[in-house]
Enzyme design. Structure first.
Site, PDB file in Angstrom:
ATOM      1  N   ASP A 245      -3.142   5.916  -1.287  1.00 52.49           N
ATOM      2  CA  ASP A 245      -2.786   5.274  -1.762  1.00 52.49           C
ATOM      3  C   ASP A 245      -3.381   3.496  -0.617  1.00 52.49           C
ATOM      4  OD1 ASP A 245      -0.990   4.917   0.108  1.00 52.49           O
ATOM      5  OD2 ASP A 245       0.667   4.592  -1.009  1.00 52.49           O
TER       6      ASP A 245
ATOM      7  N   ASP B 136      -2.771  -0.852   2.134  1.00 54.99           N
ATOM      8  CA  ASP B 136      -1.722   0.017   1.101  1.00 54.99           C
ATOM      9  C   ASP B 136      -1.223  -0.534  -0.659  1.00 54.99           C
ATOM     10  OD1 ASP B 136       0.088   1.081  -0.170  1.00 54.99           O
ATOM     11  OD2 ASP B 136       0.962   1.420   1.578  1.00 54.99           O
TER      12      ASP B 136
ATOM     13  N   LYS C  85       8.387  -0.700  14.692  1.00 52.82           N
ATOM     14  CA  LYS C  85       9.238  -1.828  14.536  1.00 52.82           C
ATOM     15  C   LYS C  85       9.357  -2.949  16.378  1.00 52.82           C
ATOM     16  CE  LYS C  85       9.666  -0.951   9.789  1.00 52.82           C
ATOM     17  NZ  LYS C  85      11.380  -0.902   8.894  1.00 52.82           N
TER      18      LYS C  85
END
Length: 362
Positions: free
Chosen positions: A112, A219, A163
């Protein structure tokens, strides 16, 4: 050279479009997402492509002969009987990847991902550093949402940080890789994450490098990102192949229209619109930031913004659809209906307004 494309997901984020077909076969800029990737791989010299499949395998297999004939490339399937994560499918396909592969190299792509696919640059850099793996990375404005990559000035990856709350890097994994076949033996034949279990070990051993991806990257696995990716690819076309974009007094900004579509000259189209084959756009229609898949009919004076209209759907007169809405296949919307940020499953008829955001019409 060979390549493995990871196409095994269920495509849940792109529903209701993926109720009709697997996500890699959903059209993006008027050709299946998978086709963009195959074109790029063939261009860089890949002669065999392995599709790591799981969901709707029969539908995928039906397309293989067409793609082989179109691109003159061998395409085979490696089917998972159970989900194997992002690394397990590589191990499962080992025999296919290693056989008759004198270069000892293979690409891996997430299905994707859309970008300009400068795979020639990745190949050149990989051969220069002469280690086991190279990751395309892209730079983002807000790295706190991602796992970021730390590398030295040569491109050798030192660490992965998930993160981070303080800025340490703006480079993230793009889901495009080039490996030596030797790395396959690092992967057990069981569900395994390449990002969390394989890459950190390769980095620790000094065997993994990064290359910054030039151009755009996205994406496109969910509607909001699919539409954002459409903006990016249309801008890329404007820069590199402007002749394929539509022109006319009723065209605003970057617009891609299939030659078979019928567009009334009094409809205003754009910016950032893709119109697929056999679509009909009637008088007074206004389209912005949207995608019409094959066979869609938009009747007079309707407004579509930030939405995806699925195959063979018909939108009535004076309809307004906006707010990242998605109509599945063969949705019929009656005249003068308003739809806001809603998801409509295939073969549904909509006769009344939908005001509440995130409404799903079953």
């Amino acid at each position: 050279m060979k390549a493995l494309i990871l196409v095994g997901g269920y495509g849940t984020r792109l529903r209701p479009l993926t109720f009709k077909c697997p996500k890699p076969l959903v059209e993006f800029a008027n050709k299946p997402i998978l086709m963009h990737q195959i074109e790029a791989l063939v261009k860089v010299g890949v002669q065999e492509i392995i599709l790591a499949i799981n969901y709707q395998p029969d539908t995928m297999k039906e397309q293989i002969n067409k793609l082989q004939d179109l691109y003159k490339v061998k395409i085979i399937c490696s089917q998972e009987t159970e989900p194997l994560g992002t690394a397990g499918p590589i191990r499962l396909a080992k025999d296919h990847i290693v056989k008759d592969n004198p270069d000892g190299l293979f690409f891996v792509l997430n299905s994707d991902i859309i970008c300009e696919f400068p795979l020639d640059k990745l190949l050149q850099f990989h051969k220069q550093h002469n280690h086991e793996g190279t990751i395309f990375v892209n730079e983002v404005d807000d790295p706190s949402k991602y796992g970021v990559i730390l590398a030295d000035e040569t491109g050798r990856i030192k660490d992965f940080i998930e993160k981070p709350q303080e800025f340490i890097s703006n480079k993230i994994n793009s889901g495009l890789y080039l490996f030596n076949v030797s790395m396959i033996d690092r992967i057990p034949l069981k569900p395994t994450s390449i990002e969390r279990e394989i890459f950190p070990i390769m980095a620790k051993e000094g065997q993994l490098y990064q290359y910054i991806l030039p151009g755009f990257w996205k994406d496109v696995g969910q509607p909001k990102d699919y539409l954002a990716g459409t903006v990016l690819i249309l801008e890329s076309y404007r820069t590199h192949t402007p002749d394929i974009l539509a022109k006319g007094n009723n065209i605003v900004g970057n617009v891609l229209i299939d030659a078979s579509a019928q567009i009334d000259p009094n409809a205003v189209i754009g910016p950032n619109v893709v119109i697929g084959p056999d679509c009909q756009v009637k008088e007074g229609v206004r389209l912005k930031n949207c995608v019409l898949l094959k066979g869609v009919v938009i009747n007079a004076n309707s407004w579509i913004n930030e939405s995806i209209i699925g195959w063979s759907s018909t939108i009535g007169k004076w309809v307004r659809i906006e707010g990242v809405s998605v109509c599945g296949e063969d949705v019929q919307v009656k005249d003068e209906v308003y739809i806001n940020q809603s998801f409509i499953l295939p073969h549904r008829g909509i006769t009344s307004n939908i005001y509440n955001k995130n409404t799903v019409i079953m």
